[in-house]
Scaffold this motif. Structure first.
Motif, PDB file in Angstrom:
ATOM      1  N   GLN A 156       0.820  -1.215   0.000  1.00 52.80           N
ATOM      2  CA  GLN A 156       0.000   0.000   0.000  1.00 52.80           C
ATOM      3  C   GLN A 156       0.852   1.264   0.000  1.00 52.80           C
ATOM      4  O   GLN A 156       0.469   2.280   0.564  1.00 52.80           O
ATOM      5  CB  GLN A 156      -0.928   0.008   1.239  1.00 52.80           C
ATOM      6  N   GLY A 157       2.036   1.198  -0.608  1.00 52.72           N
ATOM      7  CA  GLY A 157       2.878   2.386  -0.699  1.00 52.72           C
ATOM      8  C   GLY A 157       3.615   2.728   0.571  1.00 52.72           C
ATOM      9  O   GLY A 157       4.201   3.811   0.668  1.00 52.72           O
ATOM     10  N   THR A 158       3.565   1.863   1.570  1.00 50.53           N
ATOM     11  CA  THR A 158       4.257   2.137   2.826  1.00 50.53           C
ATOM     12  C   THR A 158       5.164   0.969   3.209  1.00 50.53           C
ATOM     13  O   THR A 158       5.042  -0.129   2.683  1.00 50.53           O
ATOM     14  CB  THR A 158       3.258   2.377   3.976  1.00 50.53           C
ATOM     15  N   VAL A 159       6.065   1.256   4.124  1.00 48.24           N
ATOM     16  CA  VAL A 159       6.963   0.252   4.689  1.00 48.24           C
ATOM     17  C   VAL A 159       6.748   0.239   6.199  1.00 48.24           C
ATOM     18  O   VAL A 159       6.617   1.295   6.822  1.00 48.24           O
ATOM     19  CB  VAL A 159       8.436   0.574   4.367  1.00 48.24           C
ATOM     20  N   THR A 160       6.681  -0.952   6.774  1.00 39.78           N
ATOM     21  CA  THR A 160       6.483  -1.080   8.218  1.00 39.78           C
ATOM     22  C   THR A 160       7.823  -1.254   8.921  1.00 39.78           C
ATOM     23  O   THR A 160       8.562  -2.199   8.639  1.00 39.78           O
ATOM     24  CB  THR A 160       5.574  -2.278   8.546  1.00 39.78           C
ATOM     25  N   LEU A 161       8.124  -0.332   9.824  1.00 43.91           N
ATOM     26  CA  LEU A 161       9.294  -0.454  10.676  1.00 43.91           C
ATOM     27  C   LEU A 161       8.884  -1.117  11.986  1.00 43.91           C
ATOM     28  O   LEU A 161       7.813  -0.827  12.533  1.00 43.91           O
ATOM     29  CB  LEU A 161       9.892   0.917  10.991  1.00 43.91           C
ATOM     30  N   GLU A 162       9.729  -1.994  12.494  1.00 47.44           N
ATOM     31  CA  GLU A 162       9.556  -2.534  13.836  1.00 47.44           C
ATOM     32  C   GLU A 162      10.659  -1.957  14.713  1.00 47.44           C
ATOM     33  O   GLU A 162      11.844  -2.051  14.359  1.00 47.44           O
ATOM     34  CB  GLU A 162       9.616  -4.059  13.828  1.00 47.44           C
ATOM     35  N   ILE A 163      10.277  -1.357  15.838  1.00 52.42           N
ATOM     36  CA  ILE A 163      11.242  -0.720  16.730  1.00 52.42           C
ATOM     37  C   ILE A 163      11.061  -1.278  18.132  1.00 52.42           C
ATOM     38  O   ILE A 163       9.932  -1.363  18.636  1.00 52.42           O
ATOM     39  CB  ILE A 163      11.076   0.816  16.758  1.00 52.42           C
ATOM     40  N   TRP A 164      12.187  -1.646  18.746  1.00 56.41           N
ATOM     41  CA  TRP A 164      12.123  -2.195  20.106  1.00 56.41           C
ATOM     42  C   TRP A 164      13.191  -1.543  20.964  1.00 56.41           C
ATOM     43  O   TRP A 164      14.289  -1.217  20.489  1.00 56.41           O
ATOM     44  CB  TRP A 164      12.346  -3.708  20.083  1.00 56.41           C
ATOM     45  N   HIS A 165      12.851  -1.377  22.243  1.00 59.26           N
ATOM     46  CA  HIS A 165      13.797  -0.831  23.225  1.00 59.26           C
ATOM     47  C   HIS A 165      13.462  -1.453  24.578  1.00 59.26           C
ATOM     48  O   HIS A 165      12.280  -1.703  24.874  1.00 59.26           O
ATOM     49  CB  HIS A 165      13.671   0.697  23.286  1.00 59.26           C
ATOM     50  N   PRO A 166      14.470  -1.726  25.409  1.00 57.58           N
ATOM     51  CA  PRO A 166      14.175  -2.373  26.695  1.00 57.58           C
ATOM     52  C   PRO A 166      13.308  -1.560  27.637  1.00 57.58           C
ATOM     53  O   PRO A 166      12.701  -2.121  28.558  1.00 57.58           O
ATOM     54  CB  PRO A 166      15.569  -2.614  27.301  1.00 57.58           C
ATOM     55  N   ARG A 167      13.191  -0.240  27.401  1.00 56.93           N
ATOM     56  CA  ARG A 167      12.379   0.590  28.290  1.00 56.93           C
ATOM     57  C   ARG A 167      11.003   0.922  27.711  1.00 56.93           C
ATOM     58  O   ARG A 167      10.313   1.816  28.207  1.00 56.93           O
ATOM     59  CB  ARG A 167      13.129   1.868  28.655  1.00 56.93           C
ATOM     60  N   LEU A 168      10.582   0.188  26.682  1.00 60.11           N
ATOM     61  CA  LEU A 168       9.201   0.331  26.225  1.00 60.11           C
ATOM     62  C   LEU A 168       8.247  -0.090  27.349  1.00 60.11           C
ATOM     63  O   LEU A 168       8.561  -1.005  28.119  1.00 60.11           O
ATOM     64  CB  LEU A 168       8.954  -0.555  25.004  1.00 60.11           C
ATOM     65  N   PRO A 169       7.077   0.545  27.462  1.00 57.71           N
ATOM     66  CA  PRO A 169       6.114   0.125  28.491  1.00 57.71           C
ATOM     67  C   PRO A 169       5.788  -1.370  28.403  1.00 57.71           C
ATOM     68  O   PRO A 169       5.634  -2.032  29.431  1.00 57.71           O
ATOM     69  CB  PRO A 169       4.890   0.992  28.194  1.00 57.71           C
ATOM     70  N   ASP A 170       5.683  -1.906  27.189  1.00 57.12           N
ATOM     71  CA  ASP A 170       5.559  -3.349  26.974  1.00 57.12           C
ATOM     72  C   ASP A 170       6.767  -3.784  26.149  1.00 57.12           C
ATOM     73  O   ASP A 170       6.757  -3.705  24.923  1.00 57.12           O
ATOM     74  CB  ASP A 170       4.261  -3.690  26.237  1.00 57.12           C
ATOM     75  N   ASN A 171       7.819  -4.218  26.862  1.00 59.83           N
ATOM     76  CA  ASN A 171       9.045  -4.563  26.143  1.00 59.83           C
ATOM     77  C   ASN A 171       9.091  -6.033  25.730  1.00 59.83           C
ATOM     78  O   ASN A 171      10.166  -6.554  25.421  1.00 59.83           O
ATOM     79  CB  ASN A 171      10.285  -4.198  26.959  1.00 59.83           C
ATOM     80  N   THR A 172       7.937  -6.685  25.708  1.00 62.33           N
ATOM     81  CA  THR A 172       7.882  -8.067  25.233  1.00 62.33           C
ATOM     82  C   THR A 172       7.714  -8.145  23.717  1.00 62.33           C
ATOM     83  O   THR A 172       7.771  -9.233  23.153  1.00 62.33           O
ATOM     84  CB  THR A 172       6.725  -8.842  25.887  1.00 62.33           C
ATOM     85  N   ARG A 173       7.503  -6.990  23.072  1.00 62.53           N
ATOM     86  CA  ARG A 173       7.274  -6.978  21.627  1.00 62.53           C
ATOM     87  C   ARG A 173       7.663  -5.605  21.078  1.00 62.53           C
ATOM     88  O   ARG A 173       7.635  -4.599  21.805  1.00 62.53           O
ATOM     89  CB  ARG A 173       5.825  -7.281  21.299  1.00 62.53           C
ATOM     90  N   PRO A 174       8.030  -5.543  19.798  1.00 60.16           N
ATOM     91  CA  PRO A 174       8.344  -4.238  19.211  1.00 60.16           C
ATOM     92  C   PRO A 174       7.075  -3.453  18.916  1.00 60.16           C
ATOM     93  O   PRO A 174       5.977  -4.008  18.853  1.00 60.16           O
ATOM     94  CB  PRO A 174       9.088  -4.607  17.921  1.00 60.16           C
ATOM     95  N   VAL A 175       7.245  -2.149  18.730  1.00 59.65           N
ATOM     96  CA  VAL A 175       6.161  -1.308  18.224  1.00 59.65           C
ATOM     97  C   VAL A 175       6.371  -1.143  16.730  1.00 59.65           C
ATOM     98  O   VAL A 175       7.476  -1.367  16.209  1.00 59.65           O
ATOM     99  CB  VAL A 175       6.138   0.060  18.930  1.00 59.65           C
ATOM    100  N   THR A 176       5.336  -0.763  16.015  1.00 57.14           N
ATOM    101  CA  THR A 176       5.437  -0.592  14.561  1.00 57.14           C
ATOM    102  C   THR A 176       5.142   0.850  14.173  1.00 57.14           C
ATOM    103  O   THR A 176       4.352   1.534  14.828  1.00 57.14           O
ATOM    104  CB  THR A 176       4.477  -1.541  13.819  1.00 57.14           C
ATOM    105  N   ARG A 177       5.804   1.272  13.112  1.00 55.73           N
ATOM    106  CA  ARG A 177       5.568   2.597  12.539  1.00 55.73           C
ATOM    107  C   ARG A 177       5.549   2.463  11.025  1.00 55.73           C
ATOM    108  O   ARG A 177       6.375   1.761  10.443  1.00 55.73           O
ATOM    109  CB  ARG A 177       6.672   3.585  12.948  1.00 55.73           C
TER     110      ARG A 177
END
Length: 221
Positions: free
Chosen positions: A165-186
């Protein structure tokens, strides 16, 4: 009908040219939500058709801490957990991506742990509760970690084409995310050569306190 060597070579050259045309570098800057403070050691990846080659790595224990605090490895990699402290450790993980238990030991475990599924693996020590570490297991070679300026550059050969759909999904993870069991997507525009993303992170954890009585019992072998 035989295919001439010239035709085969021409086909390979055309394929290489298409691959080169699709290749480009994507620069990603990660900042803290609400301000422009850079976020170092964020793991950024793009799902692609380029698998990563498994490696052999280690996370050692020293001064009652895991080193490195975060290890990024491809699926299928083996990780050793040598103990370089003068106290014993009991390393374990309950994470779905890899559950394991290395009971109380000194020196070096009998065998490394093989991380055979992608995901975030949180490490702990059953003797020292403050000890925490992470293994980020990735199934794509298009993965990197931000530097002290919050930047990482991914060299992308190919990107998924179906349903993009004309976009690319980034997955970003950091140990201090509120839920650090999974990455967030942008989502970013498919033809972007640079992107700025923000993360909501928990505050830095408090410094380690003194050893408690249980820890003192295992200080000396």
């Amino acid at each position: 009908m035989k295919v001439s060597a010239i035709a085969v070579l021409a086909g390979l050259l055309i394929s290489a040219m298409v691959s080169t045309a699709n290749a480009y570098e994507l620069s990603v800057t990660v900042t803290l939500e609400g301000n422009t403070e850079p976020v170092a050691n964020a793991v950024v990846s793009v799902d692609s058709a380029r698998p990563a080659t498994p490696v052999s790595a280690e996370i050692y224990q020293k001064d009652r801490a895991f080193h490195p605090h975060v290890l990024v490895v491809p699926v299928g990699s083996s990780v050793d957990f040598p103990n370089r402290d003068n106290t014993q450790h009991h390393v374990y993980s309950f994470s779905p991506a890899k559950t394991f238990n290395i009971e109380l030991y000194a020196d070096r475990p009998a065998a490394p742990i093989v991380f055979d599924k992608p995901g975030i693996v949180e490490l702990g020590c059953n003797i020292h509760d403050h000890m925490q570490g992470f293994v980020v297991v990735t199934d794509t070679a298009d993965t990197g970690r931000t530097d002290t300026s919050g930047k990482v550059t991914l060299s992308l050969d190919t990107l998924p084409s179906e349903g993009s759909q004309g976009t690319v999904t980034l997955e970003i993870w950091h140990p201090r995310l509120p839920d650090n069991t999974r990455p967030v997507t942008r989502e970013i525009e498919r033809d972007s050569e640079s992107a700025i993303v923000t993360l909501n992170l928990e505050p830095e954890p408090a410094a380690e306190g003194s050893l408690d009585r249980l820890q003192q019992r295992f200080r000396e072998l």
